[in-house]
Design an enzyme around this catalytic site. Structure first.
Site, PDB file in Angstrom:
ATOM      1  CG  ASP A  35     -25.794  50.313  64.597  1.00  0.00           C
ATOM      2  OD1 ASP A  35     -25.134  50.764  65.065  1.00  0.00           O
ATOM      3  OD2 ASP A  35     -25.686  49.916  63.012  1.00  0.00           O
ATOM      4  N   GLY A 122     -24.659  55.650  50.278  1.00  0.00           N
ATOM      5  CA  GLY A 122     -24.509  55.602  52.061  1.00  0.00           C
ATOM      6  C   GLY A 122     -26.126  56.045  52.069  1.00  0.00           C
ATOM      7  CG  LEU A 123     -28.801  57.747  50.689  1.00  0.00           C
ATOM      8  CD1 LEU A 123     -29.892  59.063  49.522  1.00  0.00           C
ATOM      9  CD2 LEU A 123     -28.882  58.591  52.173  1.00  0.00           C
ATOM     10  CB  SER A 126     -27.581  46.808  49.929  1.00  0.00           C
ATOM     11  OG  SER A 126     -27.572  47.889  50.960  1.00  0.00           O
ATOM     12  CG  ASP A 170     -29.354  50.888  56.313  1.00  0.00           C
ATOM     13  OD1 ASP A 170     -29.055  51.454  58.105  1.00  0.00           O
ATOM     14  OD2 ASP A 170     -27.866  50.012  56.587  1.00  0.00           O
TER      15      ASP A 170
END
Length: 394
Positions: A35, A122-123, A126, A170
């Site tokens: 990214d 880590g999914l 937030s 995300d």
């Protein structure tokens, strides 16, 4: 738990919730540490995430409650909200502050959040909280933001209010996710393609290593700097702005410009991984899960050997997966140094996979991982409260 939320809201606020929303978590299927190098990633939304029940109030107060955390906040409607410690409610508070500073007239809201995303896995819990809050306020108050606007403002909140220097993947994935589709996203232009991803007899296994990711942030920043140094070394002879502006063939021709062996490894991973995303899109479109699985394994090997962001915990999951005939492919996902791995597992063999990977991992690492199953789900949206239960709005 999600089907008791309506009753829980009534208990807490002594009134009924008027609206309900859901935003998923996400996994990145392939395309890791791309990214910030202007390349392609391939995330998808998963089938667990964050639920928000909400009702306006006449008190000009925002009230935040969660069924996952004890800490709560009541705060008057004003324009100088600031981050408060490390509490979960900073994420919706940051969204509200953004809306206010952007000139929108808000009113007090009573909010109840519940998430079934494993915490610190880590999914993207937030991003899920941020996007569901932004979507709800935009919907209820008719603020006129597009979905892409909501993605960008949620990222801005993460960067500037929370203080985490994340990319946009995300928030994008949890907002734009589509059932049975992966999103091939260009992180430089934000152009994306929804790739048909019919998993057939397979499901996604998500394996949380349960290792605290203490090194992730410092090593992440180190990798960013290394990639920038590699790019700088290539630019005298290549007119490029990002490492992912070139393919593997071009890199092999010009890699001699990079004199540091470590930087060569970093750039090689980034450029080859970007090419793997393109191949993965073709494989998924052709329902070729064998090829997609091969690319997953190759991605992990590159992250382990060239980018050096894996670790014995993540490697143990992938090592076991290679021995299981019911697994098409597996890899670490996310920043690395802990967090999660994913595996493409035959649905009817998931229970045995789960038991076996837990046993293998526990024997090698000394404690157990957590294993979850998921399909590829939809992005953020409104829910219908029907018979005291939450259902996706058609």
């Amino acid at each position: 738990m999600k089907n008791t939320l309506y009753k829980e809201f009534s208990k807490i606020y002594n009134k009924e919730a008027e609206n309900a929303y859901f935003s998923p978590g996400r996994v990145n299927l392939i395309g890791e540490h791309i990214d910030y190098n202007g390349g392609l990633v391939m995330p998808c939304a998963i089938t667990f995430g964050t639920y928000l029940l909400i009702s306006p109030n006449e008190d000009n107060v925002f009230r935040f409650r969660s069924l996952n955390f004890k800490d709560k906040l009541d705060i008057p409607l004003q324009t100088d909200h600031t981050k408060t410690g490390e509490s979960w409610f900073n994420y919706p508070l940051g969204i509200i502050e953004y809306f206010l500073k952007d000139g929108h007239k808000l009113q007090g809201m009573d909010m109840l959040f519940y998430g079934d995303i494993p915490i610190s896995s880590g999914l993207s819990s937030s991003a899920s909280i941020e996007v569901v809050t932004a979507f709800a306020l935009n919907d209820l108050l008719d603020c006129g933001y597009s979905k892409l606007d909501l993605v960008k403002l949620s990222k801005s909140v993460e960067n500037n209010f929370i203080g985490v220097n994340c990319g946009i993947m995300d928030q994008f994935a949890v907002a734009f996710g589509e059932k049975n589709k992966a999103l091939m996203l260009n992180c430089d232009t934000l152009d994306y393609q929804a790739v048909d991803s019919n998993l057939g007899d397979y499901i996604l296994a998500i394996i949380n290593t349960n290792k605290p990711r203490k090194l992730a942030e410092s090593k992440y920043n180190e990798r960013v700097q290394e990639c920038q140094a590699a790019l700088t070394a290539l630019q005298p002879q290549l007119d490029i702005n990002n490492l992912c502006d070139i393919d593997t063939t071009t890199f092999n021709k010009y890699s001699h410009l990079i004199t540091d062996k470590v930087l060569i490894k970093r750039a090689q991973h980034v450029i080859e991984e970007n090419d793997r995303v393109k191949l993965a899109a073709v494989a998924l479109s052709n329902n070729d899960l064998t090829e997609f699985g091969r690319l997953m394994f190759a991605s992990h090997s590159s992250l382990r050997d060239l980018y050096e962001v894996s670790g014995q915990e993540l490697d143990a999951v992938v090592e076991y997966s290679k021995t299981d005939l019911n697994v098409a492919g597996a890899r670490m996902t996310g920043a690395g140094f802990g967090g999660c791995a994913i595996a493409l597992v035959k649905e009817d063999a998931f229970e045995s996979f789960s038991q076996n990977v837990i046993e293998y991992y526990s024997n090698k690492i000394g404690y157990a991982p957590s294993v979850y199953s998921s399909l590829i789900g939809d992005g953020v949206g409104e829910l219908v409260i029907r018979d005291l239960r939450l259902e996706i709005r058609d």
